[in-house]
Design an enzyme around this catalytic site. Structure first.
Site, PDB file in Angstrom:
ATOM      1  N   SER A   1       0.821  -1.193   0.000  1.00 18.16           N
ATOM      2  CA  SER A   1       0.000   0.000   0.000  1.00 18.16           C
ATOM      3  C   SER A   1       0.867   1.260   0.000  1.00 18.16           C
ATOM      4  CB  SER A   1      -0.967  -0.021   1.181  1.00 18.16           C
ATOM      5  OG  SER A   1      -1.940   1.002   1.063  1.00 18.16           O
TER       6      SER A   1
ATOM      7  N   ASP B   1      -3.293   6.553  -3.266  1.00 22.03           N
ATOM      8  CA  ASP B   1      -2.039   6.014  -2.760  1.00 22.03           C
ATOM      9  C   ASP B   1      -1.530   4.992  -3.777  1.00 22.03           C
ATOM     10  OD1 ASP B   1      -3.902   4.005  -2.281  1.00 22.03           O
ATOM     11  OD2 ASP B   1      -3.034   3.417  -0.359  1.00 22.03           O
TER      12      ASP B   1
ATOM     13  N   ASP C   1      -1.358   1.777  -4.271  1.00 24.20           N
ATOM     14  CA  ASP C   1      -2.172   0.649  -4.754  1.00 24.20           C
ATOM     15  C   ASP C   1      -3.613   1.066  -5.012  1.00 24.20           C
ATOM     16  OD1 ASP C   1      -2.763   0.847  -1.994  1.00 24.20           O
ATOM     17  OD2 ASP C   1      -3.332  -1.264  -1.895  1.00 24.20           O
TER      18      ASP C   1
ATOM     19  N   ASP D   1      -6.158   2.011  -3.327  1.00 23.86           N
ATOM     20  CA  ASP D   1      -7.333   1.668  -2.527  1.00 23.86           C
ATOM     21  C   ASP D   1      -7.751   2.835  -1.630  1.00 23.86           C
ATOM     22  OD1 ASP D   1      -5.276   1.489  -0.658  1.00 23.86           O
ATOM     23  OD2 ASP D   1      -5.940  -0.418   0.190  1.00 23.86           O
TER      24      ASP D   1
END
Length: 555
Positions: free
Chosen positions: A160, A305, A307, A309
């Site tokens: 992440s 961000d 990734d 999500d």
């Protein structure tokens, strides 16, 4: 050498002999060849413990050894997960047997593609059907694919918004949500029982999925936007992550003009060269985006961000640009859905603003409060919208039972365009909510440590000497969340309910070496003085809360 050093050396040599990765094997052998205190300390750090598998899966620094993210650790984890799935995977759902298939996604971090391939080989070797997403893609794409393809589980290789040196391994089960107890402990037990890495069966019959699964996700997201205004000038940054192409396609399909994309951060780059931490919440991470926004005179800045999500946003104000807090974005999205007639349960984590509950009640909709993390929010019955203050929003749980920064970004843009068409802004919506329910101002004190013992010590100090007042407000009640106070599953944390509707929650981060303190104050808005006066009062109260909880925790 001491017995302790001999033991570490023996364990390291045994690990190297079983390591499937020549790169980390060479790294470990070079460390063993050194005979100095720094090398011994490094060996101890790598071999004194192991990365612990939990509800967040795995996350840690890349490198050789059981306390690092590497191919050996990932292979063992995949084998343990496969063993768990072989026991539980062929479930009966609606009278039909589900294919025992596992879908695997990965981001653009160092080694992510390698860890995904190792996972696919291990799943195939265990007799499961492994499906790998076609390229580095957002985490919500993986969560969508689990449900769309009817898989028994999914794995996302990502860390992440962690620093560049980290990677991670998130596990989802067949409902498309992250694992919760007791599944985490049962999977961890199966991982612990895995033998030598060299003896784990591997297969090569796994499938790389085509672009159709990507198109299905993007079309589903774009379909969330209804008819309405589309005049909106945007700046967007994926922060060197994998969200860029997904966001561009979704915005285009929904009828928006292409955003101005921060050129230095447009392409995936595992080193995240323009930021200290690739997290929109961190100071400086959004500087390039806001500079571009000022240059282009846009209406809104949006970001994901790495990734994708999470979704962040910034708006213009009298002093330039300011970041919206996660709670502000959360209630804006909730407002958009509530006014659009979306019925069902609205939910947020206990560290998020209490405003959502008041908004849901005013609209006659159920509200639920959960522990921190989408693994809990996604389990809420009848969920129609869920969010947590750390920039995570779930606006379409029917298709993605996890936070989704792509769909949240789209709906925030839809709301902004609708308000612009009426000569208004997102800040006007926030002002309306403050007038209706009181100004709910939130902030966070986040302390990064190098020694995790500092976090445990701070929690112990707070439990041993509970403050009677914080920020000049009396402490009405204290919930020790480790005992399950407040009707929630036990977790390490303390919740202080204060006078005037204020609140402080202290908890260790679940993914980073941080102690986090979540602050909220509620200030009534005087119609004559206006919302700005309430904001000034709230800022002073938050400052006082921050100072007092920091002193009480000794951090």
């Amino acid at each position: 050498m001491s017995d302790r050093t001999d033991e570490l050396t023996a364990r390291a040599r045994a690990w190297a002999a079983d390591d499937p990765d020549p790169e980390t094997r060479a790294e470990l052998e070079a460390l063993l060849a050194r005979d100095d205190a720094a090398a011994r300390d490094e060996l101890a750090d790598r071999f004194d413990g192991t990365l612990q598998f939990g509800t967040a899966g795995l996350r840690g620094e890349l490198g050789a050894g059981p306390n690092r993210m590497n191919r050996a650790v990932v292979t063992r984890t995949a084998a343990g997960l496969a063993a768990y799935l072989v026991e539980h995977g062929l479930e009966k759902r609606g009278g039909a047997e589900r294919d025992a298939s596992v879908v695997i996604g990965y981001d653009a971090r160092h080694k992510s593609d390698v860890f995904a391939r190792d996972t696919a080989e291990v799943m195939t070797g265990a007799g499961l059907r492994a499906l790998v997403l076609p390229r580095p893609l957002p985490t919500p794409q993986l969560a969508f694919a689990i449900r769309e393809l009817g898989c028994v589980a999914g794995v996302m290789v990502t860390a992440s918004h962690n620093p560049p040196r980290d990677n991670g391994y998130k596990v989802y089960l067949g409902d498309g949500s992250q694992i919760v107890p007791p599944a985490d402990a049962r999977i961890a037990a199966r991982i612990e029982a895995v033998g030598p890495v060299s003896e784990i069966p591997r297969g090569d019959g796994w499938t790389v999925l085509g672009e159709s699964i990507v198109d299905a996700y993007l079309d589903t997201v774009a379909g969330l936007a209804g008819d309405g205004p589309r005049d909106l000038r945007l700046v967007y940054t994926p922060l060197h992550g994998v969200g860029g192409t997904s966001v561009a396609q979704v915005l285009e399909t929904a009828g928006f003009d292409s955003p101005y994309v921060v050129p230095q951060q447009e392409q995936p780059d595992a080193d995240f060269p323009t930021v200290s931490f690739p997290n929109p919440e961190e100071a400086g991470a959004m500087d390039l985006a806001m500079a571009l926004a000022a240059e282009r005179q846009v209406d809104l800045v949006v970001a994901n961000d790495p990734d994708a999500d999470r979704c962040a946003a910034a708006v213009p104000d009298a002093h330039g640009w300011r970041m919206l807090r996660g709670d502000e974005v959360g209630v804006l999205l909730a407002h958009h859905l509530l006014t659009g007639g979306h019925t069902g349960t609205y939910a947020c984590s206990i560290v998020s603003s209490s405003l959502l509950g008041k908004m849901a009640a005013a609209a006659g909709q159920p509200f639920a409060e959960t522990l921190t993390g989408f693994k809990w929010i996604s389990k809420v019955d009848g969920l129609v919208f869920g969010y947590e203050e750390a920039l995570g929003y779930c606006v379409d749980p029917e298709h993605v039972k996890d936070k989704d920064g792509v769909s949240a970004l789209l709906l925030l843009c839809e709301l902004a365009a609708a308000e612009k068409a009426q000569g208004r802004t997102l800040v006007d919506v926030l002002d309306d909510l403050a007038l209706a329910h009181g100004l709910h101002a939130t902030d966070q004190l986040s302390v990064r440590v190098t020694d995790l013992a500092e976090i445990a010590a701070a929690m112990e100090r707070l439990r041993a000497a509970s403050p009677s007042a914080l920020g000049g407000l009396p402490v009405r009640t204290v919930d020790d969340l480790s005992r399950g106070d407040g009707g929630l599953p036990p977790t390490d944390g303390l919740r202080y309910r204060l006078g005037s509707g204020a609140r402080v929650i202290v908890r260790p981060s679940g993914t980073e070496p941080k102690l986090k303190c979540y602050l909220e104050v509620v200030v009534p808005v005087d119609e004559e003085a206006g919302v700005d006066a309430a904001r000034i009062s709230a800022a002073a109260r938050l400052d006082a809360l921050r100072d007092d909880i920091k002193a009480a925790a000794g951090i």
